[in-house]
Design an enzyme around this catalytic site. Structure first.
Site, PDB file in Angstrom:
ATOM      1  N   ASP A  13      24.492  54.282  52.802  1.00 35.28           N
ATOM      2  CA  ASP A  13      25.976  54.409  53.048  1.00 35.28           C
ATOM      3  C   ASP A  13      26.366  53.649  54.543  1.00 35.28           C
ATOM      4  O   ASP A  13      27.141  54.116  55.280  1.00 35.28           O
ATOM      5  CB  ASP A  13      26.361  56.089  53.391  1.00 35.28           C
ATOM      6  CG  ASP A  13      25.923  56.796  52.287  1.00 35.28           C
ATOM      7  OD1 ASP A  13      25.954  56.484  51.043  1.00 35.28           O
ATOM      8  OD2 ASP A  13      25.306  57.880  52.127  1.00 35.28           O
ATOM      9  N   GLU A  14      25.992  52.587  54.502  1.00 38.61           N
ATOM     10  CA  GLU A  14      26.172  51.513  55.710  1.00 38.61           C
ATOM     11  C   GLU A  14      27.591  50.820  55.650  1.00 38.61           C
ATOM     12  O   GLU A  14      28.010  50.385  56.504  1.00 38.61           O
ATOM     13  CB  GLU A  14      24.999  50.532  55.962  1.00 38.61           C
ATOM     14  CG  GLU A  14      23.670  51.016  55.963  1.00 38.61           C
ATOM     15  CD  GLU A  14      22.676  51.163  54.767  1.00 38.61           C
ATOM     16  OE1 GLU A  14      23.543  51.138  53.835  1.00 38.61           O
ATOM     17  OE2 GLU A  14      21.892  51.490  54.911  1.00 38.61           O
ATOM     18  N   LYS A  16      27.995  49.214  52.220  1.00 37.35           N
ATOM     19  CA  LYS A  16      27.711  48.044  51.327  1.00 37.35           C
ATOM     20  C   LYS A  16      28.838  47.691  50.523  1.00 37.35           C
ATOM     21  O   LYS A  16      29.227  46.575  50.347  1.00 37.35           O
ATOM     22  CB  LYS A  16      26.495  48.229  50.563  1.00 37.35           C
ATOM     23  CG  LYS A  16      25.241  48.482  51.367  1.00 37.35           C
ATOM     24  CD  LYS A  16      23.947  49.036  50.524  1.00 37.35           C
ATOM     25  CE  LYS A  16      24.045  50.402  50.227  1.00 37.35           C
ATOM     26  NZ  LYS A  16      24.197  51.384  51.025  1.00 37.35           N
ATOM     27  N   GLY A  40      26.752  55.454  45.787  1.00 31.85           N
ATOM     28  CA  GLY A  40      28.286  55.756  46.014  1.00 31.85           C
ATOM     29  C   GLY A  40      28.684  54.560  46.969  1.00 31.85           C
ATOM     30  O   GLY A  40      28.668  54.805  48.253  1.00 31.85           O
ATOM     31  N   HIS A  41      29.333  53.525  46.423  1.00 35.08           N
ATOM     32  CA  HIS A  41      29.993  52.415  47.191  1.00 35.08           C
ATOM     33  C   HIS A  41      31.302  52.570  47.205  1.00 35.08           C
ATOM     34  O   HIS A  41      32.183  52.452  46.170  1.00 35.08           O
ATOM     35  CB  HIS A  41      29.309  51.218  46.274  1.00 35.08           C
ATOM     36  CG  HIS A  41      27.980  51.152  46.570  1.00 35.08           C
ATOM     37  ND1 HIS A  41      27.329  49.866  46.044  1.00 35.08           N
ATOM     38  CD2 HIS A  41      26.792  51.995  47.143  1.00 35.08           C
ATOM     39  CE1 HIS A  41      26.011  50.160  46.480  1.00 35.08           C
ATOM     40  NE2 HIS A  41      25.662  51.380  46.927  1.00 35.08           N
ATOM     41  N   GLN A 224      21.481  52.380  48.224  1.00 34.07           N
ATOM     42  CA  GLN A 224      20.734  52.969  49.194  1.00 34.07           C
ATOM     43  C   GLN A 224      20.374  52.087  50.345  1.00 34.07           C
ATOM     44  O   GLN A 224      20.927  51.197  50.517  1.00 34.07           O
ATOM     45  CB  GLN A 224      19.227  53.573  48.481  1.00 34.07           C
ATOM     46  CG  GLN A 224      19.387  54.582  47.373  1.00 34.07           C
ATOM     47  CD  GLN A 224      19.850  53.970  46.153  1.00 34.07           C
ATOM     48  OE1 GLN A 224      19.171  53.214  45.378  1.00 34.07           O
ATOM     49  NE2 GLN A 224      20.885  54.622  45.514  1.00 34.07           N
ATOM     50  N   SER A 299      29.461  60.099  49.367  1.00 34.17           N
ATOM     51  CA  SER A 299      30.329  59.641  48.330  1.00 34.17           C
ATOM     52  C   SER A 299      30.107  60.019  46.987  1.00 34.17           C
ATOM     53  O   SER A 299      30.763  59.974  45.950  1.00 34.17           O
ATOM     54  CB  SER A 299      30.421  57.774  48.388  1.00 34.17           C
ATOM     55  OG  SER A 299      30.545  57.577  49.792  1.00 34.17           O
ATOM     56  N   ASP A 333      34.012  51.313  64.778  1.00 31.09           N
ATOM     57  CA  ASP A 333      35.577  52.006  65.283  1.00 31.09           C
ATOM     58  C   ASP A 333      35.353  53.397  65.071  1.00 31.09           C
ATOM     59  O   ASP A 333      36.423  54.019  66.122  1.00 31.09           O
ATOM     60  CB  ASP A 333      36.445  51.636  64.235  1.00 31.09           C
ATOM     61  CG  ASP A 333      35.947  51.557  62.715  1.00 31.09           C
ATOM     62  OD1 ASP A 333      35.201  51.353  62.382  1.00 31.09           O
ATOM     63  OD2 ASP A 333      36.767  52.871  62.333  1.00 31.09           O
ATOM     64  N   GLY A 413      37.296  48.889  59.960  1.00 31.51           N
ATOM     65  CA  GLY A 413      38.013  50.216  59.254  1.00 31.51           C
ATOM     66  C   GLY A 413      37.514  49.969  57.883  1.00 31.51           C
ATOM     67  O   GLY A 413      36.889  48.876  57.499  1.00 31.51           O
TER      68      GLY A 413
HETATM   69  P1  GDP Z   1      27.754  52.567  51.051  1.00 31.84           P
HETATM   70  O1  GDP Z   1      27.251  53.517  50.093  1.00 31.84           O
HETATM   71  O2  GDP Z   1      27.008  51.545  51.638  1.00 31.84           O
HETATM   72  O3  GDP Z   1      28.719  51.592  50.116  1.00 31.84           O
HETATM   73  O4  GDP Z   1      28.709  53.176  51.863  1.00 31.84           O
HETATM   74  P2  GDP Z   1      29.683  54.497  51.467  1.00 31.84           P
HETATM   75  O5  GDP Z   1      30.825  53.948  50.701  1.00 31.84           O
HETATM   76  O6  GDP Z   1      28.725  55.414  50.697  1.00 31.84           O
HETATM   77  O7  GDP Z   1      30.072  54.842  52.943  1.00 31.84           O
HETATM   78  C1  GDP Z   1      30.766  54.189  53.779  1.00 31.84           C
HETATM   79  C2  GDP Z   1      32.046  54.849  54.294  1.00 31.84           C
HETATM   80  O8  GDP Z   1      32.449  54.475  55.182  1.00 31.84           O
HETATM   81  C3  GDP Z   1      33.050  54.774  53.222  1.00 31.84           C
HETATM   82  O9  GDP Z   1      33.870  55.774  53.386  1.00 31.84           O
HETATM   83  C4  GDP Z   1      33.748  53.560  53.535  1.00 31.84           C
HETATM   84  O10 GDP Z   1      35.133  53.286  53.208  1.00 31.84           O
HETATM   85  C5  GDP Z   1      33.731  53.521  55.195  1.00 31.84           C
HETATM   86  N1  GDP Z   1      33.696  52.291  55.724  1.00 31.84           N
HETATM   87  C6  GDP Z   1      32.889  51.276  55.646  1.00 31.84           C
HETATM   88  N2  GDP Z   1      33.204  50.309  56.491  1.00 31.84           N
HETATM   89  C7  GDP Z   1      34.022  51.087  57.573  1.00 31.84           C
HETATM   90  C8  GDP Z   1      34.302  50.720  58.792  1.00 31.84           C
HETATM   91  O11 GDP Z   1      34.011  49.538  59.383  1.00 31.84           O
HETATM   92  N3  GDP Z   1      34.948  51.692  59.645  1.00 31.84           N
HETATM   93  C9  GDP Z   1      35.144  52.794  59.055  1.00 31.84           C
HETATM   94  N4  GDP Z   1      35.869  53.775  59.739  1.00 31.84           N
HETATM   95  N5  GDP Z   1      34.942  53.112  57.966  1.00 31.84           N
HETATM   96  C10 GDP Z   1      34.095  52.348  57.137  1.00 31.84           C
HETATM   97  P1  IMO Z   2      24.139  54.397  48.717  1.00 27.99           P
HETATM   98  O1  IMO Z   2      24.036  53.243  47.729  1.00 27.99           O
HETATM   99  C1  IMO Z   2      22.661  57.701  50.883  1.00 27.99           C
HETATM  100  C2  IMO Z   2      19.382  59.563  49.329  1.00 27.99           C
HETATM  101  C3  IMO Z   2      19.395  61.135  48.708  1.00 27.99           C
HETATM  102  C4  IMO Z   2      18.020  61.668  48.914  1.00 27.99           C
HETATM  103  C5  IMO Z   2      17.097  60.646  48.420  1.00 27.99           C
HETATM  104  C6  IMO Z   2      16.584  60.769  47.076  1.00 27.99           C
HETATM  105  O2  IMO Z   2      25.703  55.016  48.522  1.00 27.99           O
HETATM  106  O3  IMO Z   2      23.888  53.808  50.082  1.00 27.99           O
HETATM  107  P2  IMO Z   2      17.622  60.138  44.690  1.00 27.99           P
HETATM  108  O4  IMO Z   2      19.124  60.802  44.168  1.00 27.99           O
HETATM  109  O5  IMO Z   2      17.586  58.964  44.950  1.00 27.99           O
HETATM  110  O6  IMO Z   2      16.355  61.131  44.162  1.00 27.99           O
HETATM  111  O7  IMO Z   2      17.671  60.745  46.354  1.00 27.99           O
HETATM  112  O8  IMO Z   2      17.873  59.483  48.620  1.00 27.99           O
HETATM  113  N1  IMO Z   2      20.012  59.082  48.670  1.00 27.99           N
HETATM  114  C7  IMO Z   2      21.228  58.379  49.434  1.00 27.99           C
HETATM  115  N2  IMO Z   2      21.488  58.415  50.574  1.00 27.99           N
HETATM  116  N3  IMO Z   2      23.236  56.752  50.273  1.00 27.99           N
HETATM  117  C8  IMO Z   2      22.687  56.424  48.942  1.00 27.99           C
HETATM  118  O9  IMO Z   2      23.002  55.620  48.199  1.00 27.99           O
HETATM  119  C9  IMO Z   2      21.740  57.307  48.313  1.00 27.99           C
HETATM  120  N4  IMO Z   2      20.905  57.277  47.131  1.00 27.99           N
HETATM  121  C10 IMO Z   2      20.021  58.264  47.464  1.00 27.99           C
HETATM  122  O10 IMO Z   2      20.405  61.824  49.458  1.00 27.99           O
HETATM  123  O11 IMO Z   2      17.777  62.043  50.373  1.00 27.99           O
HETATM  124 MG    MG Z   3      27.068  55.471  49.644  1.00 26.68          MG
END
Ligand code: GDP
Ligand code: IMO
Ligand code: MG
Length: 423
Positions: A13-14, A16, A40-41, A224, A299, A333, A413
């Protein structure tokens, strides 16, 4: 041409998805190499917010090819829902999404097994997303899995029956109640494969290598994060695939000698969903503030994410394992109104200071912090790096100096447009 890889350097959830979407115009092909619907991207553009789970984040660029690689595990039910959502938005993914014949399939009983195994773990549960990831990769390595190509094979029914019967035996052994829900899950799954089989299924390793030979630029999209890697994460609180850069080579069938850039995505603080060690986790008001201001809720599952300060010990470990060549800093931010910001620079383990990430999940780790002045202003609308406040740039300089890796993009953002690309 070499393969560029984009991946998460923390616990997922960085950001990506957003960054892949931003970088897609530079590439001709975007390819997912591991994981599945546990991911969840999130992408935001033109006032629209969209979450992708299995489909690569380049899908909204119609002229780009998107590939689901052999290392990915696919749930046809979730795939169908994702495709329907995209088609509703006017996209035509059948045209620019290809699927590896070797990708493994998540069966309905894999999801039930995930739930059964988690509940048996009690207080030691991983906090899995319960999408069937662990049991599907288990079947893959045990050589019992079903792959996309099996959907087209004359003996599909035989293989399916054997897999389901095997899983039912296990569920019975675990005393897991599934009899009432399984028939509906099976009906839905079998219905969903009609959507999956509409897509072009390819020998993706041949195609990907051909693209590289033809000098087409490919970006491998990780799911992940490094600290959830099955080998290098905080085992057993990890996912079941290799989330690190090496996973891109096995997950797409590319030789490591063809490695290009490794772009590491790092959030300006840390989050984690599910169980497992998190040295810089905050249990106070500040943690709550990060969660609220950063909308830190999963997500995929909606679960609140655990929040804490940036951890440079963990970050340097991730950079080492992945051979990161540049970083993207996201979500700074979220701390726009923080007076001070802390960064963990080493760990105190039983009185000993170390900058090594411990292999032992039970290790007692006390973070040692350096404190920074907050920038106390809104950075979301700034488009030029030089215009960012001095305090913010000091924070970036410190991360770069400590890690030895340049931050090439700053995301300010969630929207595609809220991005500063440094020259
Ligand atoms: P991913 O799994 O690495 O693709 O990340 P996620 O989508 O699960 O979670 C990132 C969350 O932060 C999402 O709700 C994005 O819309 C949001 N996001 C991404 N980049 C930024 C940023 O620079 N600032 C803020 N405030 N939100 C961001
Ligand atoms: P994205 O791509 C954050 C975590 C789960 C759990 C562990 C194992 O959006 O960054 P699993 O369902 O793979 O057996 O779960 O890994 N986890 C994630 N945490 N972002 C993800 O994907 C994740 N995918 C799995 O919460 O701790
Ligand atoms: Mg995610």
């Amino acid at each position: 041409m070499n393969l560029d890889i984009l991946l998460g350097l923390q616990w997922g959830d960085e950001g990506k998805g957003k960054i892949v979407d931003v970088l897609t115009p530079e590439y001709e092909v975007i390819a997912r190499f591991q994981g599945g619907p546990n991911a969840g991207h999130t992408l935001e553009f033109n006032g629209l917010k969209h979450v992708l789970h299995i489909i690569p984040s380049g899908i909204f660029h119609e002229d780009k090819i998107n590939i689901i690689g052999n290392g990915v595990v696919i749930d046809p039910v979730i795939f169908k829902k994702e495709i329907e959502a995209l088609e509703k938005m006017g996209a035509n993914p059948v045209k620019n999404l290809y699927i590896s014949k070797k990708a493994h399939l998540i069966l309905p009983t894999h999801k039930l097994l995930d739930a059964a195994l988690e509940s048996r773990k009690g207080s030691q549960k991983i906090g899995s997303t319960l999408k069937g990831i662990g049991p599907t990769y288990t079947d893959k390595t045990a050589r019992n899995g079903l792959r996309v190509l099996d959907l087209f094979a004359p003996n599909f029914n035989e293989k399916w029956d054997a897999a389901i019967a095997n899983h039912q035996d296990l569920l019975d052994k675990y005393n897991f109640e599934y009899q009432e829900i399984l028939p509906q899950m099976i009906t839905e799954w079998l219905e969903s494969i009609k959507t999956l089989t509409r897509f072009t299924c390819i020998d993706s390793e041949y195609e990907v290598n051909q693209y590289l030979n033809d000098h087409k630029k490919i970006l491998a999209e990780g799911a992940q994060g490094t600290l959830l890697d099955v080998d290098f994460g905080s085992y057993p609180f990890v996912t079941s695939s290799n989330t690190v850069a090496a996973g891109a080579f096995t997950g797409l069938g590319v030789a490591p000698s063809k490695s290009g850039k490794v772009i590491g995505i790092v959030k300006a603080y840390c989050t984690r969903v599910g169980s497992g060690p998190f040295p810089t986790e905050l249990f106070d008001e500040t943690g709550e503030q990060l969660r609220k201001q950063g909308f830190e809720f999963g997500s995929t599952t909606g679960r609140p994410r655990r929040c804490g300060w940036l951890d440079l010990v963990a970050l340097k470990y991730s950079i080492m394992i992945n051979g990161v060549t540049e970083m993207v800093l996201t979500k700074a931010d979220v701390m726009n109104n923080f007076d001070t910001i802390q960064v963990c620079t080493s760990y105190n383990m039983n009185g000993e200071i170390t900058d090594r990430f411990p292999a032992n999940t039970d290790a007692e780790v006390e973070p040692v912090y350096t404190t920074f002045q907050g920038w106390n202003c809104d950075i979301n609308t700034i488009k030029n790096y030089d215009q960012l406040p001095v305090a913010f740039k000091s924070y970036v300089d410190f991360i770069e100096k400590e890690t030895g890796v340049k931050i090439s993009i700053v995301s300010t953002g969630p929207d595609r447009s809220e991005t500063i690309i440094r020259s």
